[in-house]
Design a protein around this motif. Structure first.
Motif, PDB file in Angstrom:
ATOM      1  N   TYR A 197      -4.615  60.770 -84.580  1.00  9.24           N
ATOM      2  CA  TYR A 197      -3.678  61.339 -83.604  1.00  9.24           C
ATOM      3  C   TYR A 197      -2.267  61.414 -84.174  1.00  9.24           C
ATOM      4  CZ  TYR A 197      -7.243  60.828 -79.959  1.00  9.24           C
ATOM      5  OH  TYR A 197      -8.375  60.937 -79.212  1.00  9.24           O
ATOM      6  N   GLU A 264      -0.260  68.554 -78.240  1.00  8.93           N
ATOM      7  CA  GLU A 264      -1.675  68.571 -77.840  1.00  8.93           C
ATOM      8  C   GLU A 264      -2.319  67.207 -78.034  1.00  8.93           C
ATOM      9  OE1 GLU A 264      -4.031  71.559 -79.791  1.00  8.93           O
ATOM     10  OE2 GLU A 264      -2.688  73.156 -79.082  1.00  8.93           O
ATOM     11  N   ASP A 267      -1.212  64.725 -75.442  1.00  8.40           N
ATOM     12  CA  ASP A 267      -1.936  64.849 -74.168  1.00  8.40           C
ATOM     13  C   ASP A 267      -3.361  64.315 -74.300  1.00  8.40           C
ATOM     14  OD1 ASP A 267       0.302  65.971 -73.035  1.00  8.40           O
ATOM     15  OD2 ASP A 267      -0.330  68.039 -73.420  1.00  8.40           O
ATOM     16  N   GLN A 268      -4.026  64.678 -75.405  1.00  9.64           N
ATOM     17  CA  GLN A 268      -5.395  64.185 -75.650  1.00  9.64           C
ATOM     18  C   GLN A 268      -5.427  62.664 -75.694  1.00  9.64           C
ATOM     19  OE1 GLN A 268      -7.160  65.693 -79.279  1.00  9.64           O
ATOM     20  NE2 GLN A 268      -6.834  67.827 -78.642  1.00  9.64           N
ATOM     21  N   GLN A 270      -3.404  60.501 -74.370  1.00 11.77           N
ATOM     22  CA  GLN A 270      -3.198  59.897 -73.046  1.00 11.77           C
ATOM     23  C   GLN A 270      -4.458  60.031 -72.187  1.00 11.77           C
ATOM     24  OE1 GLN A 270       0.751  61.365 -71.608  1.00 11.77           O
ATOM     25  NE2 GLN A 270       1.211  59.200 -71.925  1.00 11.77           N
ATOM     26  N   ALA A 271      -5.178  61.142 -72.343  1.00 11.02           N
ATOM     27  CA  ALA A 271      -6.421  61.333 -71.591  1.00 11.02           C
ATOM     28  C   ALA A 271      -7.517  60.392 -72.099  1.00 11.02           C
ATOM     29  CB  ALA A 271      -6.878  62.793 -71.696  1.00 11.02           C
ATOM     30  N   ASN A 272      -7.606  60.237 -73.427  1.00  7.56           N
ATOM     31  CA  ASN A 272      -8.689  59.438 -74.017  1.00  7.56           C
ATOM     32  C   ASN A 272      -8.411  57.931 -73.961  1.00  7.56           C
ATOM     33  OD1 ASN A 272      -9.964  61.788 -74.604  1.00  7.56           O
ATOM     34  ND2 ASN A 272      -9.374  61.846 -76.776  1.00  7.56           N
ATOM     35  N   PRO A 274      -6.214  55.950 -71.653  1.00  8.89           N
ATOM     36  CA  PRO A 274      -5.252  55.758 -70.550  1.00  8.89           C
ATOM     37  C   PRO A 274      -4.735  54.323 -70.433  1.00  8.89           C
ATOM     38  CG  PRO A 274      -7.504  56.008 -69.723  1.00  8.89           C
ATOM     39  CD  PRO A 274      -7.553  56.321 -71.180  1.00  8.89           C
TER      40      PRO A 274
END
Lengths: 309, 309
Positions: A197, A264, A267-268, A270-272, A274
């Motif tokens: 990341y 991107e 955001d990914q 934070q989604a993966n 949390p």
């Protein structure tokens, strides 16, 4: 007390295991490195009265000597494995050494890290050098030189707490944040999660401004920082501007991570993940060093981190 | 002078190579470990006035800080690869640091060793901790615990020279053997050649008597030492008995290797490696600590090596 009795009594808790063929007690330690991985290694020294206040408990010193090195490993995305310890002491104080060892082993055990070697010696001032060894899957180390224009700049938690605590201690005031200075927690799990990341990463040991500056210099880019977005403890929130940002921008010893990634991936991530709290505090720009803003307005502030000499 | 300028100016000669993905200048170094090998690692510290006389040239201090660690790697039979440096200084003296760096890099370059990381910091007394990293083919490390009854006990060269030189220096006399104290040469090639031959090995840093004692304790055996067979410099040969063996048995800092192997392997090694001078000085017996003999007669002598506190 001979060096050998001291090591046998206090620093021989971790014996050989599956992947540590030889631990404390020979000329060297011998360790297996997992296939497909690279060795990651760092050394950091703490000197009494220089890197911690003179009244710091030995237990905290043992903790911190390990923590600052695990923080460096985390800043590469590495998995910590083991440490060696070079301990210099002005005298042999059994209670002090036992307390120091307890602090050192407590954080080691929490992260599955083994003390596999080192030496102890006399010196006029207490000093501790720890070398930490970790591993990373090949070519996945997160360096200082990968930041790219438009990357989001992130930090992993409150900045400035340790510096604020130190300023209170030096004024002989009690500090609610003393633990942030004495027991910094390395961001071991986050550092590893950021593999794939983050474009660049560093740990904040000498001050956010100076440490981010290392990323910028290594990457050949600049940064726009939004001061109001940098997370800090409520005790710092209402300090006068100069004092507040002296701690947040120029203070050291927080051992949070500072890293950059594109929007991107941010955001990914934070989604993966949390459960990790990460905070966007600015963005990478083409050049111009570190430009500071507060509520969208450019502000002037002199960036100057910890000076080692 | 910031730590970063100091490192950039003096300690950044070794940049990334094929097997060093990241060298000096990031949070950690990142290194490839060759397939089929184990990592070998050790740390050794030198403190001014404690581990070297106060008038020791900075160049020699840089040499010795590396040499003592390469000696530890050699005592396992390992191939040295790289080092990290923790350098604590009371002030920034550019000429001193440049001279120290020259000494450090000279021995590194001679053995193909790279300085890949570390830190520099202020401390009231000069102190240097080096961590050395090496490799060994799996399961071939030569430890302290493998000595077997009837093994020949060997050393790799003159014993007592460094201690004799130190005693002269402390009496303000010039010493012909000063270089043996200031510029010890680690037995890197011999250590590796002894893989598959030696049952046990240690380097002589704290005195032959004490260091051999570590092999005996780890292996659960005793030793019979023939004092008259221990090689020493001609300057020591005709000293009075007590003085001579104070240097040879209890003196430290020679960084020769002490190792044991069975008689067949000893003969094979001498036939296969005639260019290494190795000296049989006694044999491993079942128990009884270290028994000393001179020309076949038992002699009494108090074994007491370097005390770290």
């Amino acid at each position: 007390m001979s060096e050998f009795s001291l090591i046998a009594q206090h620093f021989s808790r971790h014996q050989a295991t599956n992947d540590i063929a030889i631990s404390v007690g020979d000329d060297c330690a011998v360790v297996d490195v997992p296939v497909g991985h690279q060795l990651v290694i760092c050394t950091d020294t703490m000197v009494a009265n220089r890197h911690y206040p003179s009244d710091t408990p030995a237990h905290a010193i043992g903790h911190k000597a390990v923590a600052v090195n695990l923080s460096d490993l985390s800043a590469m995305g590495a998995t910590p494995h083991s440490i060696t310890l070079a301990l210099s002491l002005p005298s042999y104080d059994e209670a002090w050494v036992a307390d120091f060892a307890d602090g050192l082993y407590a954080i080691c055990d929490r992260y599955g890290v083994k003390l596999i070697g080192g030496d102890t010696t006399y010196a006029p001032t207490t000093a501790i050098s720890v070398t930490a060894v970790g591993y990373i899957p090949k070519h996945q180390a997160i360096t200082r030189h990968g930041a790219m224009v438009d990357d989001v700049i992130c930090v992993s938690g409150h900045i400035g707490s340790a510096s604020f605590a130190l300023s209170q201690i030096l004024q002989n005031q009690p500090s609610q944040l003393r633990d942030k200075l004495d027991y910094p927690e390395p961001q071991v799990a986050l550092g590893q999660a950021l593999r794939g990341y983050a474009h660049s990463m560093i740990d904040i040991s000498d001050g956010l401004g100076q440490d981010l500056g290392h990323i910028l210099a290594a990457s050949g880019v600049g940064a726009r920082l939004d001061l109001d977005k940098i997370p800090c403890h409520t005790l710092l929130e209402h300090l006068p501007f100069a004092q507040k940002y002296q701690h947040i921008i120029n203070g050291g010893d927080d051992y949070q991570l500072c890293f950059t990634m594109n929007k991107e991936k941010f955001d990914q991530f934070q989604a993966n993940f949390p459960h990790f709290s990460i905070h966007a505090i600015g963005e990478i720009v083409a050049d111009g060093g570190v430009q500071l803003f507060e509520h969208g307005q450019a502000v002037a502030f002199d960036i100057k981190g910890f000076e080692h000499f």
